[in-house]
Design a protein around this motif. Structure first.
Motif: not given
Length: 391
Positions: A116-127, A213-217
């Motif tokens: 579907q494409g390239i997805f950028l997130c900062q999940k570990k940073y939030i955790l 509640g939105t760590t994976g956004h």
């Protein structure tokens, strides 16, 4: 400092060097390093971008190779594989470095790929942020900030821990690189860094509860078959209770993908809602012009004009009508700049109602929300295989 190799025989036991000046920590060190790296890249035939000085480009046989650097971390990309391999060999010979393979993690930003494409997130940073603040088990909230918050400096209000406040807001500012949904809230709380009060700290903690509640956004980039540039601008009028300045914001789309966004309080007090919207248009237009210039340098010059969406008819009419001297002489510079680009056909100013603008944004966000949901529910860390079928 310990004696360097080769000089050990000249030193007695327990003797060391007296260090007069450290290499790391000098103010001129970053400039010297970047100057040396720039000379090396130019020697390899790369050209330094005028839009972003940390970007280096090389075109060969209608193919392009790009390198962007942040201190000593760099990303190499392009469609010329032969040139990319040659560049890596040259860099290895010139500097001490190593190839970490395909980009997966860069400056705290996770890079996930799928069909579907390239997805950028900062999940570990939030955790890590939730763990540091002791809010890993806190109850999440639906929005990063309450509606009509009206945060301001109150007289004789209880003060918050200044050091902790500044540290948390600094982390949130960096987090907003992949989270446009918290950009406005972070912009508000960052205005009270000099003397935070209890209400301001509560607003910061609410943003963190929202992140729970939105760590994976994050932001999804996918191919939509075009490279059209669109921008949406908006502003509130006299929204700040303390000094009655307006806050303007914009975000830009390239090929249907969200690439830049910003929310910032204006430097002067607007005398009307049209003026606050007009200044927002000027800032959004400056961003569009920068993106057009950057795309041209990379080798994808924009075809036709770029659309700059605005929901204020008065601001649009001021931009297009030169006979409004008395109403616009206090914002004359912005007016002339916008009018010049309109007449040159570089931008357009179509009117869009606020409800239609929101509906359009939500429609474009649907695919991104589906991918984020899949990544969260399936606990997929590297969705390079069969992610589309799993979804």
């Amino acid at each position: 400092m310990e004696a360097p190799p080769g000089f050990t025989s000249d030193f007695k036991e327990q003797e060391v060097c007296s260090l007069k000046k450290a290499l790391y920590g000098l103010k001129q060190s970053p400039r010297a390093w970047f100057g040396k790296f720039t000379l090396a890249m130019k020697k390899y035939g790369f050209k330094q971008s005028n839009s972003d000085h940390t970007l280096f480009l090389k075109r060969r046989n209608n193919r392009v190779t790009c390198l962007i650097i942040y201190v000593d971390d760099m990303v190499i990309t392009g469609d010329d594989k032969e040139e990319m391999e040659r560049l890596k060999k040259n860099l290895f010979a010139e500097f001490e470095m190593k190839d970490l393979g395909r980009l997966k993690y860069f400056l705290g930003i996770e890079v996930l790929r799928s069909k579907q494409g390239i997805f950028l997130c900062q999940k570990k940073y939030i955790l890590d942020l939730l763990s540091e603040t002791g809010m890993i088990d806190c109850k999440s909230v639906e929005t990063p900030m309450t509606v009509n918050h009206k945060l301001h400096m109150e007289l004789e209000a209880d003060l918050a821990d200044k050091e902790r406040y500044q540290r948390l807001v600094g982390k949130l500012i960096y987090l907003s690189h992949t989270r446009p949904d918290i950009a406005y809230a972070v912009g508000v709380v960052s205005q009270f860094m000099h003397q935070p009060q209890s209400a301001h700290m509560e607003a910061v903690l609410r943003i963190i509860r929202y992140l729970k509640g939105t760590t994976g956004h994050g932001v999804l980039f996918k191919s939509n078959g075009h490279l059209e540039i669109q921008a949406y601008t908006d502003a509130d009028w006299a929204g700040d209770v303390g000094d009655r300045r307006s806050t303007s914001g914009y975000f830009t789309l390239v090929g249907g993908n969200l690439v830049t966004w910003r929310s910032k309080k204006q430097k002067v007090v607007a005398l009307s809602s049209a003026e606050s919207e007009f200044r927002g248009i000027a800032r959004g237009m400056a961003e569009v012009l920068w993106i057009r210039k950057l795309l041209t340098e990379i080798g994808f010059p924009p075809e036709g004009s770029s659309k700059l969406m605005c929901d204020n008819k008065a601001a649009i009419q001021i931009s297009e009508n030169p006979v409004q001297h008395d109403r616009t002489k206090h914002i004359e510079v912005d007016r002339h700049m916008i009018k010049e680009k309109l007449e040159a056909g570089i931008i357009e100013l179509p009117f869009v109602q606020s409800k239609d603008q929101l509906a359009d944004i939500l429609t474009k966000a649907v695919n991104g929300k589906i991918l984020r949901y899949c990544l969260d529910k399936l606990s997929i860390r590297d969705p390079t295989t069969q992610l589309e079928g799993e979804c």
